[in-house]
Design an enzyme around this catalytic site. Structure first.
Site, PDB file in Angstrom:
ATOM      1  N   SER A 251       0.724  -1.193   0.202  1.00  0.00           N
ATOM      2  CA  SER A 251      -0.021   0.097   0.067  1.00  0.00           C
ATOM      3  C   SER A 251       0.837   1.218  -0.023  1.00  0.00           C
ATOM      4  O   SER A 251       2.013   0.966   0.142  1.00  0.00           O
ATOM      5  CB  SER A 251      -0.833  -0.074   1.001  1.00  0.00           C
ATOM      6  OG  SER A 251      -0.150   0.511   2.252  1.00  0.00           O
ATOM      7  N   LYS A 252       0.203   2.513  -0.122  1.00  0.00           N
ATOM      8  CA  LYS A 252       0.929   3.461  -0.112  1.00  0.00           C
ATOM      9  C   LYS A 252       1.844   3.883   0.903  1.00  0.00           C
ATOM     10  O   LYS A 252       2.903   4.581   0.959  1.00  0.00           O
ATOM     11  CB  LYS A 252      -0.249   4.963   0.006  1.00  0.00           C
ATOM     12  CG  LYS A 252      -0.620   5.135  -1.449  1.00  0.00           C
ATOM     13  CD  LYS A 252      -1.159   6.629  -1.449  1.00  0.00           C
ATOM     14  CE  LYS A 252      -2.222   6.945  -2.462  1.00  0.00           C
ATOM     15  NZ  LYS A 252      -3.285   7.587  -2.214  1.00  0.00           N
ATOM     16  N   ARG A 253       1.364   3.200   2.091  1.00  0.00           N
ATOM     17  CA  ARG A 253       2.378   3.448   3.166  1.00  0.00           C
ATOM     18  C   ARG A 253       3.748   2.721   3.078  1.00  0.00           C
ATOM     19  O   ARG A 253       4.816   3.288   3.642  1.00  0.00           O
ATOM     20  CB  ARG A 253       1.791   2.737   4.582  1.00  0.00           C
ATOM     21  CG  ARG A 253       1.156   3.838   5.417  1.00  0.00           C
ATOM     22  CD  ARG A 253       0.442   3.413   6.627  1.00  0.00           C
ATOM     23  NE  ARG A 253      -0.968   2.800   5.966  1.00  0.00           N
ATOM     24  CZ  ARG A 253      -1.540   1.629   6.264  1.00  0.00           C
ATOM     25  NH1 ARG A 253      -1.046   0.756   6.825  1.00  0.00           N
ATOM     26  NH2 ARG A 253      -2.827   1.394   5.593  1.00  0.00           N
TER      27      ARG A 253
END
Ligand code: GLU
Length: 480
Positions: A251-253
Site C-alpha cells: 500500500s501507499k504506506r
C-alpha cells in the site's frame, strides 16, 4: 487464438499491481501470437474518478503495453467501455430472469441493512435472505409497472460445489450455499462487475482471464453465469498479491504504488516491467535481466506462483541500473533531458549531458540521478560541505592546490591520464601522498567529499572551469 484482456476500473491511477496484471496478459498474448484487449470497467458509478481513464492509458502507453484492440484503439467486438454497453446487460439479465435463473428484488437499502444487522447479531451469514425470490409473477409485474426501484439478482443453487480450475492454483472449490444471490443489475440500471465481466468476456471471445487473486472468490458466481447462459467459460489464472515485507498487501504506506510515480522518479519502463514480471513469476533459471521481447519469449502462466510476492524496492533500483547500462549514453541523455524541466533545473547542452552520463555510468541507477546526484557538474559550488572541509582541508592544502593550479594552467592535454600524472608527480616532489591533493581538489571543485573519478570529472568540467573553481575555493577556504 489466444485473446486476453486487461480490464481496469477508472478509479484512480494505475497501481503497480495492475501494471503487472496487464503485463502478464500482454505477455501471454504475444507469446501465443494472440490478442491483447483493453476494456474499461466503469459500471460502479460511485467510484469513478475524473481523468482516471486518461491516466491509465498514459501509464500503459509509457510502459509500452499497447493493446491490439479495445478502448481508444477500436476493434469489431466493441464498444470496449462498459458504460456504453448497457442495452446488452439489460437484455442478458432479462434472459436470465426468463430462464428462472435470476429474479427481481425490490428490497430497499434500509431493509437490507436491517436484515444484515439482525443476521449478524445472530451470528448468521449476512448474505441476502431471498426475501424477493418467491414473489409472484403478477406482483413483480405490478411493482415494475408502478416504477418501484429494483435490482436483478442471481439465483444461486443450494448444495452445489463450484470448482474453479485455476492455472496458477489448480482446482479451487466453493460451496454454492455460501455464495450470495449476487446483484447483477443495479437500481441505477448499471450492471454489477459480475454480470458485465462475464457477458463481455464471452462476447469479446476472451480465452484466458488473468487477474489478481482478490477476484478468485468471485469466480464461482461467474462460472454459474456461464452455465446459465450456456457459454463456455474462459481459462482462469489468478495471480498472487504483491505484498510488503510484513506480508500485507502493498500500500501507499510502504512506498510508491502508482506507475506514474515510478515514471517520474526516473525508472525506465522496461526495467519496471522486468521487475514486476519477476514478482510472482520466474523463468526457471537464474536470469534476471529481461527486455520486453525477452519476457515475451520466456513467459508462461505455468511458472506463475501461488504465494504473495514481496515488492523489493532495492531490487527494482538494481534492475533499473542494469537497464540503464544497456543503453548508450546518447539514448540515456535524451531520456534524461525532460527530467531537468520536470525538476525545475536548466537543461544542459545535450553533448555536455552525454559526457555527464558517461561520467556517472556506474553510479546512476535512475534517470533523475543525472539531474540531482551531482549538481556541481552543472553549476560551480557556492558552499563547501563543512564535514568534508574539517576532514580533508589540511594546513598545507591551499598551498598544494595553488601549486597544482599553476601546473594545470600550463597543461595542453587535459585528459584524465595527463591530469593524474601531473598530480602524482607534484605529490611526489612535495613528498606527500596523492590523497593530500586529490581530496582537497575534489572538495574545491565540487563542494562535496564524494563523487565520480576526480580526473574524469575534471575532463568533463574542462580546464577553464576547473581553474576558476580552484581559484574561488582558494579565496574562500582557510590557509594554513
Ligand atoms: N475491473 C476489475 C478491476 O478493476 C477487473 C477484474 C477482472 O479482471 O476481472 O480490477
Amino acid at each position: 487464438m489466444v485473446r486476453v484482456r486487461f480490464a481496469p476500473s477508472p478509479t484512480g491511477y494505475l497501481h503497480v499491481g495492475g501494471l503487472r496484471t496487464a503485463l502478464y496478459n500482454y505477455l501471454l498474448a504475444k507469446h501465443e501470437g494472440g490478442q491483447f484487449i483493453l476494456r474499461i470497467e466503469d459500471t460502479d458509478r460511485t467510484r469513478l474518478v475524473e481523468g482516471a481513464v486518461e491516466s491509465l492509458l498514459e501509464s500503459l502507453r509509457w510502459a509500452g503495453l499497447t493493446p491490439d484492440e479495445g478502448a481508444m484503439v477500436g476493434g469489431d467486438k466493441g464498444p470496449y467501455v462498459q458504460s456504453e454497453r448497457l442495452p446488452i446487460y439489460h437484455e442478458m439479465s432479462k434472459r436470465l430472469v426468463e430462464q428462472g435463473q435470476a429474479y427481481y428484488c425490490f428490497c430497499t437499502a434500509e431493509r437490507l441493512e436491517a436484515m444484515r444487522q439482525e443476521r449478524a447479531a445472530k451470528g448468521e451469514s449476512t448474505a441476502y435472505d431471498r426475501h424477493c425470490l418467491h414473489l409472484s409473477k403478477e406482483e413483480v409485474e405490478r411493482r415494475l409497472a408502478a416504477g418501484e426501484p429494483h435490482v436483478i439478482r442471481l439465483k444461486v443453487p443450494e448444495g452445489r460445489t463450484l470448482t474453479v480450475e485455476d492455472i496458477v492454483r489448480g482446482p479451487v472449490s466453493f460451496d454454492s450455499s455460501l455464495v450470495d444471490d449476487q446483484v447483477l443489475l443495479k437500481t441505477d440500471g448499471f450492471p454489477t462487475y459480475h454480470l458485465a465481466v462475464v457477458v463481455d468476456d464471452h462476447l469479446m471471445e476472451i480465452t484466458h482471464v488473468i487477474r489478481g487473486e482478490e477476484w478468485l472468490s468471485s469466480t464461482p458466481k461467474h462460472l454459474l453465469l456461464y452455465e446459465y447462459f450456456g457459454w463456455q467459460p474462459p481459462k482462469y489464472a489468478h495471480v498472487p498479491l504483491i505484498i510488503n515485507e510484513s506480508g500485507k498487501k502493498l500500500s501507499k504506506r510502504d512506498g510508491d504504488v502508482s506507475v506514474e510515480a515510478y515514471r517520474d522518479k526516473g525508472y525506465l519502463p522496461e526495467a519496471l516491467l522486468n521487475f514486476l514480471c519477476l514478482l510472482g513469476w520466474n523463468p526457471g533459471d537464474e536470469r534476471e535481466f529481461f527486455t520486453l521481447e525477452g519476457l515475451v519469449e520466456a513467459f508462461s502462466l505455468e511458472r506463475v506462483r501461488k504465494s504473495g510476492a514481496v515488492f523489493d524496492f532495492g531490487k527494482l533500483l538494481y534492475i533499473n541500473g542494469l537497464h540503464m547500462r544497456a543503453h548508450t549514453p546518447q539514448e540515456l541523455a535524451d531520456m534524461a533531458l525532460p527530467f531537468f524541466d520536470r525538476l525545475g533545473r536548466p537543461r544542459p547542452q545535450r553533448d555536455y549531458l552525454v559526457r555527464v552520463v558517461e561520467l556517472l555510468a556506474e553510479r546512476a541507477n535512475l534517470l533523475t540521478d543525472y539531474v540531482t546526484e551531482a549538481p556541481y557538474l552543472y553549476e560551480a559550488p557556492t558552499t563547501y560541505e563543512e564535514a568534508t572541509v574539517k576532514k580533508r582541508w589540511k594546513a598545507a592544502s591551499a598551498e598544494l592546490l595553488e601549486a597544482w593550479s599553476a601546473i594545470l594552467e600550463g597543461l595542453s592535454d587535459f585528459s584524465p591520464e595527463a591530469l593524474e600524472e601531473s598530480l602524482r608527480q607534484l605529490a611526489q616532489e612535495r613528498g606527500v601522498g596523492a590523497g593530500q591533493l586529490i581530496h582537497p581538489a575534489r572538495l574545491a571543485l565540487s563542494g562535496v567529499g564524494n563523487g565520480p573519478s576526480l580526473f574524469h570529472m575534471m575532463e568533463v568540467l574542462g580546464k577553464e572551469e576547473c581553474l576558476r573553481r580552484l581559484r574561488r575555493a582558494l579565496e574562500v577556504l582557510p590557509r594554513g
